[in-house]
Each structure stands twice: as C-alpha cells, then as structure tokens.
Write an enzyme that holds these catalytic residues in place. Structure first.
Site, PDB file in Angstrom:
ATOM      1  N   LYS A   1       0.838  -1.201   0.000  1.00  0.00           N
ATOM      2  CA  LYS A   1       0.000   0.000   0.000  1.00  0.00           C
ATOM      3  C   LYS A   1       0.872   1.251   0.000  1.00  0.00           C
ATOM      4  CE  LYS A   1      -3.673   2.097   2.875  1.00  0.00           C
ATOM      5  NZ  LYS A   1      -4.453   1.921   4.131  1.00  0.00           N
TER       6      LYS A   1
ATOM      7  N   SER B   1      -9.231  -0.490   7.739  1.00  0.00           N
ATOM      8  CA  SER B   1      -8.769  -0.380   6.345  1.00  0.00           C
ATOM      9  C   SER B   1      -8.065  -1.589   5.768  1.00  0.00           C
ATOM     10  CB  SER B   1      -7.847   0.831   6.196  1.00  0.00           C
ATOM     11  OG  SER B   1      -8.622   1.984   6.015  1.00  0.00           O
TER      12      SER B   1
ATOM     13  N   SER C   1      -9.336   1.766   3.415  1.00  0.00           N
ATOM     14  CA  SER C   1      -8.545   2.478   2.455  1.00  0.00           C
ATOM     15  C   SER C   1      -7.542   1.606   1.693  1.00  0.00           C
ATOM     16  CB  SER C   1      -7.784   3.606   3.157  1.00  0.00           C
ATOM     17  OG  SER C   1      -6.927   3.080   4.145  1.00  0.00           O
TER      18      SER C   1
HETATM   19  N1  GLN Z   1     -12.538   4.243   7.015  1.00  0.00           N
HETATM   20  C1  GLN Z   1     -11.909   4.670   8.225  1.00  0.00           C
HETATM   21  C2  GLN Z   1     -11.502   6.127   8.073  1.00  0.00           C
HETATM   22  O1  GLN Z   1     -11.821   6.672   7.089  1.00  0.00           O
HETATM   23  C3  GLN Z   1     -10.719   3.804   8.537  1.00  0.00           C
HETATM   24  C4  GLN Z   1      -9.537   4.113   7.698  1.00  0.00           C
HETATM   25  C5  GLN Z   1      -8.357   3.279   8.010  1.00  0.00           C
HETATM   26  O2  GLN Z   1      -8.436   2.263   8.691  1.00  0.00           O
HETATM   27  N2  GLN Z   1      -7.221   3.750   7.536  1.00  0.00           N
HETATM   28  O3  GLN Z   1     -10.870   6.693   8.907  1.00  0.00           O
END
Ligand code: GLN
Length: 494
Positions: free
Chosen positions: A84, A183, A159
């Site tokens: 990532k 994420s 994400s």
């Molecule tokens: N969807 C969550 C956020 O927007 C978690 C994101 C993540 O785990 N990086 O913060």
C-alpha cells in the site's frame, strides 16, 4: 500451468519454488502479465517497478539454486507482493494517494518492508489508497478509484482497496495494507480475501506515513489464512525505531494452524447484529458461526455494551491525531510547494489548499477543532475516556471467551459514487471494525459467503491483544471446512 502461476497462493508457490518446479522469474513474469491484462480495469496499482521486481526474482532464483538445504531458505523467497502506498519502499514513490506527496521519493524504507526483503519477497509496486488512508472505498484517492474485481462498478472498500483488489484479482500473491479503523479488514471483506489487523505494537510502524498514530497498524491481505500467517510471521516483532512496537516474542503463526477448534469459546456480541445491516450478511455470518460450532467450538452470546460509542469516539480521536500528523505538510520540507506563494503564510495555505483533498481537509478541521482550547475537555478528553470503556468491554469479554465472531462490514461492496457525497454513511462502513483499533487488540476478516448479487461477505474474528495465534487458528479451521476462499472473480465476464 505456466500461464496460471499468478493464481497460486504463497504457500503453494513456495513449495513449487523449493522443489524446483517453477522459478521466481517465471512466477513474477506471470504476475506482471496478469497486471497488464487486468489492471486497466481494476486499477489497483499506483506505481509498478517491473525491472526491480524481475531483478529481485532473479536474485531469489540464484539463492534457490545455490542452497542445498531448502528448509533454511527465508519463507517468502521469490514471492511477488504489493505494498500500500502509505508505506515507504526504497526506489518507489510514496504518494499516500495525495497530490501533496506527488513524486515524493522516500529517503528510507519502512521496517516492515525491510523485513519482507529479508524474507526474500519480490516487491512489485505500490497500491492505491484513499488519501492518507482516510476512507472506505479508495474514492478519496487523488489519482483514481480502484474497482472491485467481483463487480467493476463497485468499490473494493478502503482504504487499502488497491491491495485487496490486487490480491483478489491475482495481481500479486499477497499484499500489505494498513488498518486505522478497518482499512485492511473492510476491503478484505468486500473483495473476498483474508485481511488481518495485528495487535497494536505487533508490527513496527517505522516508515509508515502516520494517519492516527495510536490506531495505525500494518497488516497482511492474502488469498487464504495460511498465507496471512506467513506474511504476519515476516513482519511481526519489536523494532527499536518504533517505541510503540512491543518487545513480545513472535510465535510461528503458521504452526498455530492446527485445524482444531474443539473447546474454543467463541463469543457472539449482540451489539454487532444491528438494524439496517444487509440481511444476507447477517445470515452468512450466523451460518459461519454455526459451522465453527459444528467443528467443536463452544458458542456463547456476549455483550460489548459500549459498542455504539465506537464510531463517534473514533471520529474524534482519529481526526485529532491526523490534524497533528498532517501539520508537517507545509510546503517547506517535502512534497508539494505551491509555486505562486509569495509569503510564508501563503506558502502554507496555498500548498495545503491545493495539495489536500476534501476528506483530508474535513478531518484536519474536525481534529483541530476537537483539540482547540476550550473544546479539548469536552471532545478529545471525553473521547479518550470512553475509549477506555471500549477497551474494558473487550477485556471483560475475553475473560469468558477466546475469540469473538461477528460481521466485518454491515454490507457487501457498494457502488462507486453511492456514498461519495455522504461522509456519514461512508463512516458507517467501519462500524464493526473501528472498536478494535481503539482497544488495540487484533482481528481478521475472511470470506464466508456471497450475497445474491455474487458479492463476497466477510466474517470478522477478533482476538485479545497478542491473540493472533488463536484468531488465525479459528479462521484456518473454518476455511478448511469451506471453499469460499477458493472462489475467484471472473474478470473476463465483465
Ligand atoms: N474508514 C476509516 C476512516 O476513514 C478507517 C480508515 C483506516 O483504517 N485507515 O478513517
């Protein structure tokens, strides 16, 4: 066979590499060909470095040829992986899905990535992410949206959506993502792969671009549980460069996969089956829990009474930490610098105004407000107090059970654009995942069925801090009894 090498799991490929049946160069070429064939549609990768990958593969083949005792070879030798784009990899740009870091070349490499190299892995490139890992769909990437390989009109989750989609469409054998509120697990669920958030402190965050430092963890995305265990083996452990990494011995996670869950106590939290969740998700998860019971596990209903507070607590703590972490993008030290700025203040405001997307700006404003004088006690401090209650919920539950089972995501993959203009409904995508990050314990998502539209459903298994072995063992036992993990999307049919 040669054309299908990209479909192998890591453990299958590792066996074939060791027996001499395949080479890492052939395997890496097959994966690179697969990327050429499908990534115009899936759009999982932000950057690819095929020459470096093939050079690493050739080096792995040389090691294989020169080693008689194959048992001593590093576990991931010659295995092509994707990373990532919030983790720093030498020789590759790190953009975090943001314009503010466009063309940024990192001066050093993440510890986790260095450990993967030490384990022999071949790094293919960087995968797409919501900007600074803020989002649940990859639609917040400043570059493009990744498409779900099961239905290209839908999101892959986020994400770490690029990593999940790359694994699901055989564009790598395994990948790494990061999980701040879900994420890794939520995109794993939406793409039908295995994704694990290790315990906070299990994997070093050194070289991971920080979003919310008390919540971020690096975790693997894999085609099956065995591969997830192998990937976690490679990156887990104490790192003197990350003071929050824990000096706790690392077990052999693969050895934990005994297939035996007899007597294992599995808690089912009543707060995780809520109104508004997709009925097929509830049904598939309950059926999966029955399957674990049939394998000899003991199923117990439990309560995690503070669950309803997890979402508001997360959306105070995470933006507060983000607002502090993202202060460093000032146009002075690295990344974008607005060319028209004349004064120092213009430099800050114009660079940040042009470099950050709307969701990142929203988080910075929320976080800055929550931390500001006069509001700190009412918001940030209160959120941290409730966070302690959430942690205690889990501690109490784990006095009675070994593992908690629940859905990963309340719905299967939604359509691209469906939630893009509604931040609150996007935030709800992580309603079942965020409390683990707040509490600091570990969890995993693995495939447990499909909805009527043929979209994958994920089962979440949660363990206490440093309970990865038990979580992986339960997941593996379930996986052995089912064949969901063997299903692959048919990209030609779309
Ligand atoms: N969807 C969550 C956020 O927007 C978690 C994101 C993540 O785990 N990086 O913060």
């Amino acid at each position: 066979m040669a054309n299908d090498l990209h479909t192998l799991t890591i453990h299958e490929a590792a066996d074939l590499l060791r027996s001499g049946a395949i080479s890492s160069v052939a395997l890496t070429e097959a994966v690179l060909e697969r990327i050429v064939a499908v990534d115009n549609d899936v759009k999982a990768y932000l950057a690819l470095t095929p020459e470096a990958a093939l050079a690493d593969a050739a080096a792995a083949d040389a090691t294989l040829a020169a080693t008689d005792d194959r048992a001593t070879l590093p576990a991931l030798l010659g295995i092509p992986l994707a990373i990532k784009d919030v983790l720093m990899v030498e020789g590759m740009p790190t953009t975090c899905g943001s314009r503010i870091l466009e063309n940024f070349m990192p001066p050093y490499e993440a510890t986790a990535v260095g450990k993967l190299r030490a384990a022999g892995a071949v790094i293919l490139g960087k995968t797409n992410t919501d900007e600074f890992a803020m989002g649940s769909s990859t639609e917040n990437s400043a570059y493009f949206t990744t498409h779900n390989p099961w239905d290209l009109t839908r999101v892959p989750g986020g994400s770490s959506g690029g990593s999940a989609a790359a694994v699901a469409s055989d564009q790598c054998l395994g990948a790494f993502g990061t999980d701040t509120g879900g994420s890794v697990r939520q995109p794993a669920s939406l793409c039908g792969v295995v994704g694990m958030k290790p315990t906070y402190g299990r994997v070093s965050r050194y070289g991971l671009v920080a979003f919310a430092s008390s919540l971020d963890q690096i975790g693997p995305l894999a085609k099956d549980v065995t591969d997830a265990a192998l990937l976690l083996n490679a990156v887990a452990g104490y790192d003197p460069r990350d003071s929050t990494s824990m000096n706790v011995s690392v077990p052999d996670y693969r050895a934990a996969l005994t297939g035996d869950v007899r007597g294992l106590r599995i808690g089912v939290p009543r707060e995780y089956f809520i109104d508004g969740m997709q009925p097929e998700v509830e049904q598939a998860v309950r059926t999966a829990i029955d399957a674990l019971a049939a394998l000899g596990a003991e199923v117990v209903e439990i309560s995690l009474p503070n669950t309803e507070h997890a979402l508001p607590v997360y959306y105070l703590v995470a933006p507060a930490e983000a607002s502090a972490n993202l202060a460093r993008y000032d146009g002075v030290r690295y990344g974008l610098r607005h060319p028209d700025a004349e004064t120092m203040w213009q430099g800050y405001t114009m660079t940040r105004g042009a470099g950050f997307g709307p969701e990142v700006k929203r988080r910075i404003m929320l976080g800055t407000y929550a931390l500001s004088a006069g509001y700190y006690d009412a918001y940030y401090l209160k959120a941290q107090q409730v966070r302690t209650l959430l942690k205690q919920d889990f501690e109490r539950a784990f006095e009675r059970v070994d593992v908690i089972a629940c859905p990963t995501s309340p719905t299967t993959a939604f359509r691209i654009g469906e939630k893009a203009d509604d931040p609150l409904s996007m935030y709800l995508a992580d309603v079942f995942t965020l409390s683990l990050n707040l509490a600091g314990n570990c969890g995993l998502s693995l495939p447990c069925g499909f909805d009527e539209a043929g979209l994958p459903i994920g089962l979440q298994l949660i363990g206490p801090a440093f309970g990865e072995e038990t979580v992986l063992r339960a997941a593996h036992a379930y996986e052995q009894a089912t064949d969901w993990h063997r299903q692959r999307p048919d990209l030609r049919a779309q």
